[in-house]
Design an enzyme around this catalytic site. Structure first.
Site, PDB file in Angstrom:
ATOM      1  CE  LYS A   1      -8.397   0.271 -13.971  1.00 12.44           C
ATOM      2  NZ  LYS A   1      -7.818  -1.343 -13.784  1.00 12.44           N
TER       3      LYS A   1
ATOM      4  CD  GLN B   1      -9.051  -2.723   6.708  1.00 14.54           C
ATOM      5  OE1 GLN B   1      -9.590  -3.284   5.946  1.00 14.54           O
ATOM      6  NE2 GLN B   1      -8.170  -3.178   7.662  1.00 14.54           N
TER       7      GLN B   1
ATOM      8  CB  SER C   1     -13.145  -1.902   9.358  1.00 15.17           C
ATOM      9  OG  SER C   1     -13.347  -1.226   8.177  1.00 15.17           O
TER      10      SER C   1
ATOM     11  CG  ASN D   1      -0.415  -0.564  -6.611  1.00 13.57           C
ATOM     12  OD1 ASN D   1      -0.201   0.344  -7.297  1.00 13.57           O
ATOM     13  ND2 ASN D   1      -1.254  -1.428  -6.644  1.00 13.57           N
TER      14      ASN D   1
ATOM     15  CD1 TRP E   1     -11.172   0.357   3.999  1.00 11.79           C
ATOM     16  CD2 TRP E   1     -11.906   0.389   2.019  1.00 11.79           C
ATOM     17  NE1 TRP E   1     -12.516   0.590   4.413  1.00 11.79           N
ATOM     18  CE2 TRP E   1     -12.869   0.909   3.124  1.00 11.79           C
ATOM     19  CE3 TRP E   1     -12.252   0.338   0.915  1.00 11.79           C
ATOM     20  CZ2 TRP E   1     -14.200   1.072   2.732  1.00 11.79           C
ATOM     21  CZ3 TRP E   1     -13.559   0.703   0.362  1.00 11.79           C
ATOM     22  CH2 TRP E   1     -14.760   1.099   1.237  1.00 11.79           C
ATOM     23  CB  SER E   2     -10.482   2.110  -1.627  1.00  9.52           C
ATOM     24  OG  SER E   2     -10.884   2.464  -2.859  1.00  9.52           O
ATOM     25  N   PRO E   3      -6.814   3.152  -1.571  1.00 12.50           N
ATOM     26  CG  PRO E   3      -4.501   2.571  -1.688  1.00 12.50           C
ATOM     27  CD  PRO E   3      -5.949   1.719  -1.221  1.00 12.50           C
TER      28      PRO E   3
ATOM     29  CD  GLN F   1     -13.504  -8.359  -8.884  1.00 13.58           C
ATOM     30  OE1 GLN F   1     -12.204  -7.900  -9.048  1.00 13.58           O
ATOM     31  NE2 GLN F   1     -14.325  -7.447  -8.948  1.00 13.58           N
TER      32      GLN F   1
ATOM     33  CE1 TYR G   1     -13.622  -7.710   2.780  1.00 16.36           C
ATOM     34  CE2 TYR G   1     -11.407  -8.295   2.728  1.00 16.36           C
ATOM     35  CZ  TYR G   1     -12.393  -7.457   3.122  1.00 16.36           C
ATOM     36  OH  TYR G   1     -11.856  -6.149   3.418  1.00 16.36           O
TER      37      TYR G   1
END
Length: 336
Positions: free
Chosen positions: A216, A177, A152, A295, A205-207, A27, A54
């Site tokens: 938003k 994780q 994870s 953050n 992850w993804s807090p 991205q 990834y």
């Protein structure tokens, strides 16, 4: 920045870790990715999380270049193995010995380092004997290619079985994780108690729930242009579960709570996961350096009991708690 021990090990990690899932190599252009890593370092982040899958290995390469001029001993680098990489051959996925031994060497080459601090099983492999997997991890550790191992999204039972073998093999199994946020609390009932008993810490992850907890995304409105919800490369799929009016209306109730605490919505979300004493670090991602700085401000924040109760009251009807949602694929994954 503040630091916590990773479980009951002697390894300290920064409370805020930087991760490059869905960003580096896909991205975000490399210049922007490098700027985000540089900002993370400037803000005191020392813990960096990635995975071979990834962007089909590209994210590890970007992180390796970004950390290339950093004193290796000053950072903690974590990566993972399990999901398909390369052309997707029959042994290009899973936790078989062949894939683990080949994958660690590939990860080290891309990350431009001789070792990783924590090597993690990215899911549980239901097609490979656990003894084979843990023996391969033991050889990775004993060869000096990883200091510790972690997992994870393993269930409590899987963690217990892996931990027993790790003790027999005399290797330090210190972390899990999982996904974890105000909205996604599936680890609370079983995984956290097992981890506390065995001495594992959570690196979550993804807090911010893929950005939903920033506020938003508004009920009844189109997602903002350029947001993760508009990314056809995978971001939109991952955030889709949260983009309904029930969730978004509940999240909107968090805005005055954040304001009262003197925090942004994102800071409140990150601070919330860090209130759990079994959480060693919260992984953040970023496409712009200013997101990193925002953050990081959640480090060291302590939310009082009234604030924690207010959060629970605001989102009570949309929190996901089912421990059965911690799950790995039934069979070894293939590429596409």
């Amino acid at each position: 920045m503040e630091f916590r021990y990773l479980g009951k090990s002697g390894l300290k990690v920064s409370e805020i870790a930087y991760g490059n899932w869905l960003t580096h190599g896909s991205q975000v252009e490399e210049d922007a990715a490098l700027a985000c890593v540089r900002r993370a370092l400037d803000e005191g982040i020392t813990t960096f999380d990635t995975a071979d899958v990834y962007a089909n290995t590209a994210a590890e390469s970007v992180l390796g270049r970004a950390l290339g001029d950093v004193r290796r001993e000053s950072v903690e680098i974590l990566t993972k193995v399990f999901w398909p990489t390369g052309p997707g051959g029959p042994n290009d996925a899973g936790l078989g010995r062949k894939h683990i031994m080949e994958s660690i060497d590939g990860s080290l080459r891309r990350l431009q380092t001789d070792y990783v601090d924590v090597y993690q099983a990215h899911r549980f492999d239901n097609e490979t004997p656990l003894e084979e997997t843990m023996s391969a991890f033991a050889d990775v550790v004993h060869a000096g290619k990883a200091h510790y191992i972690g997992v994870s999204e393993w269930t409590a039972d899987e963690i217990r079985a892996g931990h027993e073998l790790a003790r027999e093999l005399r290797i330090p199994f210190i972390s899990n994780q999982p996904q974890y946020s105000m909205l996604w609390r599936v680890i609370d009932e079983r995984v956290v108690p097992a981890s506390e008993e065995l001495g594992l810490g959570q690196i979550v992850w993804s807090p911010i729930a893929q950005g939903v907890l920033t506020g938003k995304y508004k009920p009844g409105a189109q997602p903002p242009a350029g947001s993760r919800a508009t990314d056809a490369g995978g971001g939109a799929d991952n955030i889709a579960r949260w983009l309904n009016d029930d969730v978004l209306n509940a999240v909107a109730k968090l805005e005055p709570i954040a304001a009262e605490a003197g925090l942004s919505m994102a800071q409140l979300a990150v601070a919330w996961v860090l209130q759990n004493p079994n959480v060693s670090a919260a992984i953040i991602g970023a496409s712009r350096p200013e997101q990193v700085s925002e953050n990081v401000a959640a480090a060291g924040v302590r939310l009082d009991e009234a604030t924690m109760r207010a959060i629970d009251d605001a989102i009570a009807g949309v929190v996901v708690r089912d421990p059965a949602l911690t799950v790995s694929p039934d069979s070894r994954p293939g590429r596409g």
